[in-house]
Motif scaffolding. Structure first.
Motif, PDB file in Angstrom:
ATOM      1  N   LEU A   1      -6.980  -5.072  42.382  1.00 51.20           N
ATOM      2  CA  LEU A   1      -7.957  -4.775  41.329  1.00 51.20           C
ATOM      3  C   LEU A   1      -9.379  -4.852  41.873  1.00 51.20           C
ATOM      4  CD1 LEU A   1      -6.281  -6.757  38.399  1.00 51.20           C
ATOM      5  CD2 LEU A   1      -6.590  -4.267  38.508  1.00 51.20           C
ATOM      6  N   ASP A   2      -9.620  -5.839  42.751  1.00 51.65           N
ATOM      7  CA  ASP A   2     -10.963  -5.998  43.312  1.00 51.65           C
ATOM      8  C   ASP A   2     -11.405  -4.764  44.091  1.00 51.65           C
ATOM      9  OD1 ASP A   2     -11.247  -8.454  42.240  1.00 51.65           O
ATOM     10  OD2 ASP A   2     -10.782  -9.586  44.075  1.00 51.65           O
ATOM     11  N   HIS A   3     -10.449  -4.180  44.803  1.00 48.57           N
ATOM     12  CA  HIS A   3     -10.801  -3.059  45.666  1.00 48.57           C
ATOM     13  C   HIS A   3     -10.722  -1.707  44.959  1.00 48.57           C
ATOM     14  CE1 HIS A   3      -9.423  -6.072  48.872  1.00 48.57           C
ATOM     15  NE2 HIS A   3     -10.750  -6.026  48.868  1.00 48.57           N
ATOM     16  N   ALA A   4     -10.346  -1.733  43.687  1.00 47.75           N
ATOM     17  CA  ALA A   4     -10.138  -0.461  42.987  1.00 47.75           C
ATOM     18  C   ALA A   4     -11.463   0.231  42.689  1.00 47.75           C
ATOM     19  CB  ALA A   4      -9.392  -0.720  41.689  1.00 47.75           C
ATOM     20  N   ALA A   5     -11.442   1.546  42.793  1.00 47.64           N
ATOM     21  CA  ALA A   5     -12.605   2.335  42.376  1.00 47.64           C
ATOM     22  C   ALA A   5     -12.650   2.447  40.850  1.00 47.64           C
ATOM     23  CB  ALA A   5     -12.550   3.722  43.004  1.00 47.64           C
ATOM     24  N   HIS A   6     -11.457   2.484  40.247  1.00 45.54           N
ATOM     25  CA  HIS A   6     -11.372   2.555  38.780  1.00 45.54           C
ATOM     26  C   HIS A   6     -10.491   1.414  38.305  1.00 45.54           C
ATOM     27  CE1 HIS A   6     -13.028   6.629  38.958  1.00 45.54           C
ATOM     28  NE2 HIS A   6     -12.189   6.842  39.961  1.00 45.54           N
ATOM     29  N   ARG A   7     -10.923   0.761  37.260  1.00 41.95           N
ATOM     30  CA  ARG A   7     -10.111  -0.305  36.663  1.00 41.95           C
ATOM     31  C   ARG A   7     -10.038  -0.081  35.167  1.00 41.95           C
ATOM     32  NH1 ARG A   7     -11.598  -6.271  38.761  1.00 41.95           N
ATOM     33  NH2 ARG A   7     -10.462  -6.649  36.820  1.00 41.95           N
ATOM     34  N   ILE A   8      -8.874  -0.306  34.619  1.00 38.64           N
ATOM     35  CA  ILE A   8      -8.809  -0.389  33.161  1.00 38.64           C
ATOM     36  C   ILE A   8      -8.105  -1.675  32.779  1.00 38.64           C
ATOM     37  CG2 ILE A   8      -8.810   2.116  32.766  1.00 38.64           C
ATOM     38  CD1 ILE A   8      -5.748   1.551  32.014  1.00 38.64           C
ATOM     39  N   GLU A   9      -8.490  -2.180  31.634  1.00 42.41           N
ATOM     40  CA  GLU A   9      -7.940  -3.418  31.126  1.00 42.41           C
ATOM     41  C   GLU A   9      -7.760  -3.203  29.629  1.00 42.41           C
ATOM     42  OE1 GLU A   9     -10.085  -6.640  32.818  1.00 42.41           O
ATOM     43  OE2 GLU A   9      -9.094  -8.118  31.528  1.00 42.41           O
ATOM     44  N   THR A  10      -6.532  -3.086  29.194  1.00 45.71           N
ATOM     45  CA  THR A  10      -6.287  -2.692  27.805  1.00 45.71           C
ATOM     46  C   THR A  10      -5.133  -3.510  27.230  1.00 45.71           C
ATOM     47  OG1 THR A  10      -4.804  -0.976  28.583  1.00 45.71           O
ATOM     48  CG2 THR A  10      -7.058  -0.308  28.109  1.00 45.71           C
ATOM     49  N   THR A  11      -5.097  -3.568  25.918  1.00 45.30           N
ATOM     50  CA  THR A  11      -4.040  -4.300  25.215  1.00 45.30           C
ATOM     51  C   THR A  11      -3.413  -3.401  24.163  1.00 45.30           C
ATOM     52  OG1 THR A  11      -5.159  -6.403  25.593  1.00 45.30           O
ATOM     53  CG2 THR A  11      -3.542  -6.336  23.821  1.00 45.30           C
ATOM     54  N   TYR A  12      -2.106  -3.385  24.163  1.00 46.42           N
ATOM     55  CA  TYR A  12      -1.346  -2.550  23.224  1.00 46.42           C
ATOM     56  C   TYR A  12      -0.457  -3.449  22.373  1.00 46.42           C
ATOM     57  CZ  TYR A  12      -2.817   0.750  26.775  1.00 46.42           C
ATOM     58  OH  TYR A  12      -3.578   1.459  27.653  1.00 46.42           O
ATOM     59  N   GLU A  13      -0.327  -3.063  21.120  1.00 42.30           N
ATOM     60  CA  GLU A  13       0.504  -3.848  20.217  1.00 42.30           C
ATOM     61  C   GLU A  13       1.618  -2.992  19.653  1.00 42.30           C
ATOM     62  OE1 GLU A  13      -1.514  -6.562  17.436  1.00 42.30           O
ATOM     63  OE2 GLU A  13      -3.357  -5.821  18.367  1.00 42.30           O
ATOM     64  N   THR A  14       2.832  -3.530  19.716  1.00 37.36           N
ATOM     65  CA  THR A  14       3.967  -2.834  19.095  1.00 37.36           C
ATOM     66  C   THR A  14       4.514  -3.730  17.994  1.00 37.36           C
ATOM     67  OG1 THR A  14       5.692  -3.703  20.570  1.00 37.36           O
ATOM     68  CG2 THR A  14       4.524  -1.730  21.303  1.00 37.36           C
ATOM     69  N   PRO A  15       5.061  -3.122  16.952  1.00 35.75           N
ATOM     70  CA  PRO A  15       5.415  -3.892  15.751  1.00 35.75           C
ATOM     71  C   PRO A  15       6.840  -4.409  15.755  1.00 35.75           C
ATOM     72  CG  PRO A  15       5.727  -1.596  15.304  1.00 35.75           C
ATOM     73  CD  PRO A  15       5.284  -1.681  16.753  1.00 35.75           C
ATOM     74  N   LEU A  16       7.099  -5.273  14.806  1.00 38.99           N
ATOM     75  CA  LEU A  16       8.457  -5.714  14.482  1.00 38.99           C
ATOM     76  C   LEU A  16       9.251  -4.504  13.987  1.00 38.99           C
ATOM     77  CD1 LEU A  16      10.401  -8.118  13.753  1.00 38.99           C
ATOM     78  CD2 LEU A  16       9.217  -8.208  11.554  1.00 38.99           C
ATOM     79  N   GLN A  17      10.434  -4.310  14.574  1.00 40.81           N
ATOM     80  CA  GLN A  17      11.261  -3.156  14.198  1.00 40.81           C
ATOM     81  C   GLN A  17      12.705  -3.598  13.964  1.00 40.81           C
ATOM     82  OE1 GLN A  17      10.822  -0.762  17.706  1.00 40.81           O
ATOM     83  NE2 GLN A  17       8.946   0.232  16.996  1.00 40.81           N
ATOM     84  N   PHE A  18      13.377  -2.868  13.099  1.00 44.32           N
ATOM     85  CA  PHE A  18      14.789  -3.143  12.826  1.00 44.32           C
ATOM     86  C   PHE A  18      15.634  -1.910  13.134  1.00 44.32           C
ATOM     87  CE2 PHE A  18      12.624  -6.489  10.697  1.00 44.32           C
ATOM     88  CZ  PHE A  18      13.493  -7.567  10.750  1.00 44.32           C
ATOM     89  N   HIS A  19      16.898  -2.156  13.513  1.00 42.48           N
ATOM     90  CA  HIS A  19      17.752  -1.061  13.992  1.00 42.48           C
ATOM     91  C   HIS A  19      18.001   0.010  12.936  1.00 42.48           C
ATOM     92  CE1 HIS A  19      18.701  -4.613  16.394  1.00 42.48           C
ATOM     93  NE2 HIS A  19      19.187  -3.832  17.339  1.00 42.48           N
ATOM     94  N   ASN A  20      18.317  -0.438  11.709  1.00 46.29           N
ATOM     95  CA  ASN A  20      18.569   0.508  10.623  1.00 46.29           C
ATOM     96  C   ASN A  20      19.631   1.554  10.944  1.00 46.29           C
ATOM     97  OD1 ASN A  20      17.146   0.056   8.149  1.00 46.29           O
ATOM     98  ND2 ASN A  20      15.272   0.178   9.356  1.00 46.29           N
ATOM     99  N   ALA A  21      20.754   1.122  11.491  1.00 49.15           N
ATOM    100  CA  ALA A  21      21.874   2.048  11.625  1.00 49.15           C
ATOM    101  C   ALA A  21      22.248   2.559  10.232  1.00 49.15           C
ATOM    102  CB  ALA A  21      23.073   1.327  12.248  1.00 49.15           C
ATOM    103  N   MET A  22      22.682   3.826  10.159  1.00 46.05           N
ATOM    104  CA  MET A  22      23.034   4.376   8.851  1.00 46.05           C
ATOM    105  C   MET A  22      24.162   3.567   8.209  1.00 46.05           C
ATOM    106  SD  MET A  22      21.188   6.754   7.717  1.00 46.05           S
ATOM    107  CE  MET A  22      22.225   7.412   6.422  1.00 46.05           C
ATOM    108  N   GLU A  23      25.145   3.196   9.011  1.00 44.24           N
ATOM    109  CA  GLU A  23      26.249   2.388   8.489  1.00 44.24           C
ATOM    110  C   GLU A  23      25.847   0.919   8.537  1.00 44.24           C
ATOM    111  OE1 GLU A  23      29.324   1.538  11.219  1.00 44.24           O
ATOM    112  OE2 GLU A  23      30.899   1.364   9.728  1.00 44.24           O
ATOM    113  N   PRO A  24      25.787   0.264   7.391  1.00 44.24           N
ATOM    114  CA  PRO A  24      25.447  -1.159   7.444  1.00 44.24           C
ATOM    115  C   PRO A  24      26.593  -1.959   8.061  1.00 44.24           C
ATOM    116  CG  PRO A  24      25.916  -0.478   5.185  1.00 44.24           C
ATOM    117  CD  PRO A  24      25.982   0.760   6.028  1.00 44.24           C
TER     118      PRO A  24
END
Lengths: 745, 356
Positions: free
Chosen positions: A171-194
């Motif tokens: 990272l120190d030697h990089a010409a370009h740096r990005i620093e980002t944070t992504y959030e993904t939500p709580l998800q449920f399978h929801n198969a058609m057949e319970p």
């Protein structure tokens, strides 16, 4: 179909055979678990907790019992004994369970009683009449809960921290740096057949109809719970209406078995849709921080991928989202780390692409951000960082046709000429248009499977393996492999699967079922043919006498000399002369440690997305998806295309729709139904195309199969997020992408 | 399932008489009521089935040109009635933008007016909800309430009315015909639904036992047919309630707006008629400035009830969209995706193997 023809292995493999169970399914004749109604059957309904932490203080059992039609109410006090504690994780892939062991509540939706009645309606009303009172305690259900810890492992035993090279130096030697944070939500399978079960006891023997992705494991799990022999448990699971990892083992259905034991009659228990948002596992929310460094020419110098995730307060499953960064892009330095919090939720688990799906959307978004920072086309940027060997291990890939995927996908999509800058394209109606790209990757996993193959004197074959059809086409693909393994036409082979009294075919999980059970079938058929050949070549009356095992080919129900195909005879003739009704072969397949140590085993793909966005209102529609995937040998291109479609649509759902809205004050999911837990409808998917890129893999396994069930999600979700940026200039880092992101634009 | 009496009256009079007993509920298609019964939100002791009543399923043009729509007319039937759709295109467009084809085939005109909010806390009997159980509080306040009301809400309730159909109806001065024990009365739709105030449990002016028997649109409402649209912002392309929506109707002569109608959906506990915004448009040129001004006026009183400030700006924009589209003229045919940003459902030029 020329590509298919070239990939053909025998007479059936590689052909787009239509679904063998298709007619039964479209005419309603396919019998799913809950379609069974043995004589005397009662209906069980779960009463589930409305609080997420605390105790059940009171249940009005008397009121429920008094309701007309109610036969029994099962609560901790009268629940039949189990041989092991529900928290005992007795088999691989199992989690602690809630089987009415006490009055504790660990998450909202936990079973707190089971009402058993003559009708579903009476049981449902009985459950409502229980009117529970609780001693509730404060809950923690967000990623910001106190007590974050660093786990030792994530996923199934993977190290939580992996490092290669010096990330900070990179990272120190990089010409370009990005620093980002992504959030993904709580998800449920929801198969058609319970999740459901019909359970019937006969003494100590147990008969079960239940959808499961792992017949033998489930049998083992239930045997342990009830202290009975595996062979006394008979499970039928011919069709599964979607599993996605939530049906690997017996879940709350064990309560149905207990209920049947309590009342001494067969019992059916089927979860309601709302009850599918608690005890059947889910995908945890994640917060992923990525730091990338790149040199001026766009070569990555470092990937640092940190994942914050969550597990339940009482058990461990940590979504291994960082794993995707180990194998995809070349970088001299890679670090993946994780920490987690404990929440008052059900335990997360395996949800289609566990780790890969959530990790991919973050990594592909970050790659897109870095491509933009470098001023390089996103496809060119990925090619500059193409991994010739697996980056974190340095191992060669067993095969990798990703360049072909990029090229074929880009050509079909029409990627060339894409403007670098965002917000440059409009359609005739003035809608913003954007194009995005994501790379797909999924490990080629194998588990363990066995199969049995028989050649009969009448010239037909029989192949048995306890395989699982979740809708992916297993009945068809395995029949094709079985037919080729015996050198017979597919219609000459009886194929049995979907039952626990057949050879253990492992699990339908990790996209490894076709490779594993298919490998076992292939081996079993091969052994049957070898035994038949031994009979023939040793028999002076056979035209094959003296040809030797290696000198004989099995084809169309005949053995022939490979050097002179006019010399041969039918299977039936060989068996008749030997005075045998049949010969039998056994086969097995499993992951090969030596191969895995020598090679990195992965399927790859490239997904291109076009989105249109209303410039004022922010509504997004994915107008085109093109995915090109290379996953080794394709057994049935029709089924495989459908798997890719399904995966890509899931990716679309991940990027734009799915999100369990949990009330953080109570821990209850507030959109626990298919109206409000949004998944795409047909109108959201006007065009999706999957390209099957040819790839031969001589190392991965006997049939050269890599697996196709999960890879379609990876790449796709990120491609859509990147297309949304390209259309609007707005980089959304919280998923699913919501209207709020554009209301200021 | 909870036990209830099922009554199948043979006339409106019989129905109204049957409903005089407390605990009664009218059953039309049941597309909302039966769901609420399954989750314990509604537990009526008596269901009075309207599906076999004579005389409630007609679409009639009255002398003078008003149209009277029986309460049991199905959504799809009304939307696909060529004469109705020609005279009231924004109503047809709103109907076809709602729910799914299956639901539209079942759901009725009267039931659409009477449907309940989809507020998650209203639908969750373990949560506090003043609308469901007066005096218990409102758990939607402080929850994930991005979809909730930005107009006309109170500290007692921030729910929205989910109807698409009612939005153009209220813009077009629809009148609700009501039959009750005390006889028949007419109520303008604008006054039919109630804002929550301190009594959110009172959702409409209907007295107990009163029945919606028809909805009337006045003849003048057809005067907007040449410039009438419904625009709906939703979070998936189909089968979703409006985040915000707007119905607009214009009468344009000599390049000027003679009369304007504007109503908003998804913003309040009732379909929201924007009369001051309409007044601002009278006499104006149908241009972007006028529409922007009207939208500002329409939302002047708006305030977020939670995490939904974004809806205020989106409501302005959807109003501008509906007005702009209305000014451009009603299309000869409704788009394949009615009221959508994505008017055309056509696939892309190099299409794949899966199409709709």
């Amino acid at each position: 179909m020329s590509d298919v023809q070239r990939m053909r292995h025998g007479s059936s493999i590689g052909l787009p055979v239509t679904r063998r169970d298709g007619h039964d399914k479209v005419t309603g004749q396919a019998r799913f678990a809950a379609d069974n109604h043995p004589t005397g059957m009662l209906y069980a309904v779960l009463a589930t907790s409305r609080i997420a932490r605390g105790r059940v203080a009171f249940l009005d059992v008397a009121a429920a019992r008094a309701h007309v039609g109610v036969v029994e109410v099962m609560v901790p006090g009268n629940r039949p004994a189990l041989a092991i504690h529900p928290d005992d994780k007795s088999v691989p892939f199992s989690f602690k369970m809630d089987l009415l062991q006490d009055d504790r509540v660990r998450y909202a939706g936990q079973s707190i009683a089971v009402v058993i009645a003559e009708t579903l309606e009476a049981a449902t009303e009985g459950a409502a009449l229980l009117a529970p009172r609780y001693a509730a305690e404060a809950v923690e259900v967000t990623l910001d809960a106190p007590g974050a810890f660093v786990p030792e492992t994530v996923g199934v035993g993977a190290p939580a921290e992996q490092r290669h090279g010096d990330v900070e130096a990179g990272l120190d030697h990089a010409a370009h740096r990005i620093e980002t944070t992504y959030e993904t939500p709580l998800q449920f399978h929801n198969a058609m057949e319970p999740h459901g079960i019909v359970a019937a006891w006969d003494g100590d023997a147990l008969s079960i109809d239940m959808p499961t992705q792992g017949l033998a494991l489930t049998q083992m799990r239930i045997a342990a719970f009830f202290g009975i022999r595996m062979e006394d448990i008979h499970i039928r699971s011919p069709f599964i209406g979607g599993g996605f990892g939530s049906k690997l083992l017996a879940g709350p259905q064990v309560l149905g078995i207990l209920a049947a034991k309590l009342v001494g009659r067969p019992v059916k228990l089927v979860l309601t849709r709302a009850q599918m948002y608690g005890p059947v596992t889910h995908r945890s929310a994640t917060r992923q921080s990525l730091r990338l460094g790149a040199a001026a020419d766009g070569q990555l110098t470092a990937i640092d991928h940190h994942v914050r995730t969550a597990t339940s307060r009482h058990d461990d499953f940590l979504e291994p989202s960082g794993g995707i960064s180990h194998s995809l892009y070349a970088s001299p330095a890679i670090a993946t780390t994780a920490d987690a919090v404990r929440l008052d939720t059900g335990t997360p688990g395996f949800m289609r692409g566990p780790g890969e799906a959530s990790g991919s959307i973050a990594l592909e978004s970050a790659m897109d951000e870095m491509a933009a920072a470098c001023g390089i086309d996103p496809l060119e940027f990925r090619l500059r960082n193409y991994a010739e060997v697996e980056p974190i291990t340095g191992k060669p890939f067993s095969s990798k046709a990703l360049r072909d995927c990029y090229a074929q996908g880009a050509t079909t999509f029409g990627w060339a000429g894409r403007p670098l800058a965002p917000r440059q394209m409009r359609d005739a109606d003035g809608l913003l248009v954007g194009w995005g790209l994501g790379t797909a990757i999924f490990p080629a996993m194998m588990f363990q499977a066995e199969a049995r193959a028989v050649l009969r004197r009448d010239g037909t074959g029989l192949v048995e393996a306890g395989i699982h059809d979740m809708g992916q086409g297993a009945w068809t693909a395995f029949a094709q492999i079985a037919a080729d393994s015996l050198g017979l036409d597919i219609d000459q082979v009886e194929f049995r699967g979907g039952r626990s009294d057949l050879p253990n075919a492992g699990i339908a999980g990790g996209s490894g079922h076709t490779a594993t059970a298919g490998g076992a079938i292939h081996a079993a058929g091969g052994q049957a043919i070898a035994r038949l050949t031994e009979l023939a070549v040793a028999d002076p009356r056979s035209p094959l006498f003296g040809a030797g095992n290696v000198g004989v080919v099995a084809r169309d129900g005949r053995l022939v000399r490979w050097d002179d195909e006019s010399r041969g005879e039918t299977y039936g003739d060989i068996l008749a002369r030997a005075g045998l009704d049949m010969v039998e072969g056994q086969g097995s397949a499993a992951a090969d440690q030596a191969t895995a140590e020598q090679y990195s085993l992965h399927a790859h793909g490239a997904v291109f997305a076009e989105v249109k966005v209303d410039p004022e209102l922010g509504q997004v529609r994915v107008t085109r998806l093109v995915g090109a995937f290379a996953a080794g040998r394709i057994i049935n291109p029709r089924m495989v295309r459908s798997q890719y479609y399904g995966g890509m649509i899931w990716g679309l759902s991940f990027a734009l729709h799915e999100h369990a809205a949990m009330d953080v004050r109570t821990g209850r999911v507030m959109n626990a139904d298919l109206a409000e837990y949004r998944v795409p409808v047909n109108a959201d998917v006007p065009s999706v195309e999957a390209i099957l890129v040819e790839e031969e893999d001589p190392h991965v396994n006997a049939l050269g199969i890599k697996g196709v069930g999960e890879i379609g999600i990876t790449g796709t979700a990120g491609a859509i997020a990147n297309a949304v940026w390209h259309a609007t200039g707005v980089r959304v880092r919280k998923f699913p992408i919501a209207l709020e992101a554009f209301s200021g634009a | 399932m909870n036990r209830f009496e099922y009554i199948r009256p043979r006339s409106v009079a019989e129905a109204v008489a049957a409903a005089a007993i407390p605990g009664s509920a009218y059953l039309a298609a049941g597309t909302n009521l039966l769901d609420l019964m399954k989750i314990g939100v509604a537990r009526p002791g008596r269901l009075i089935d309207l599906n076999h009543l004579p005389g409630l399923d007609a679409i009639e043009t009255l002398p003078g040109g008003a149209v009277r729509i029986g309460a049991q007319v199905r959504n799809a039937e009304l939307a696909h009635d060529p004469e109705f759709a020609r005279r009231f295109p924004a109503v047809a467009e709103a109907l076809l933008s709602g729910a799914s084809a299956q639901l539209r085939n079942a759901a009725t005109v009267g039931g659409n007016l009477m449907q309940r909010t989809r507020c998650a806390w209203f639908q969750d009997t373990a949560s506090a909800c003043n609308r469901r159980e007066p005096g218990t509080g409102c758990d939607a306040l402080g929850g994930e309430n991005r979809m909730h009301a930005v107009l006309g809400w109170s500290e007692h309730c921030i729910a929205t009315h989910p109807s698409d159909f009612c939005v153009p109806l209220v813009a077009l001065d629809a009148v609700v015909e009501i039959e009750g024990a005390g006889g028949r009365r007419d109520i303008p739709l604008a006054d039919f639904h109630l804002l929550p105030g301190t009594t959110p449990e009172r959702e409409s002016v209907l007295a107990p036992g009163e029945l919606v028997i028809a909805v009337r649109l006045p003849a003048e409402a057809a005067g907007f047919a040449a410039h009438a649209r419904y625009a709906k912002l939703r979070e998936r392309t189909s089968y979703a309630f409006a985040v915000v929506s707007a119905a607009a109707g214009l009468r344009i002569a000599n390049g000027r707006i003679v009369e304007a109608r504007l109503a908003l959906g998804g913003v309040a506990a009732k379909p929201w008629r924007a009369e001051a915004a309409e007044a601002s448009l009278a006499g104006a040129a149908p241009d972007a400035d006028a529409f922007r001004r009207a939208a500002e006026i329409a939302m002047a009183e708006a305030k977020p009830s939670g995490d939904n400030a974004f809806k205020i700006e989106l409501a302005r924009r959807i109003a501008i969209r509906a007005l702009t589209q209305a000014a451009a003229g009603t299309p000869d045919r409704l788009p394949a995706l009615p009221a959508s940003s994505f008017a055309s459902n056509a696939g892309a030029p190099n299409m794949g193997g899966l199409h709709v």
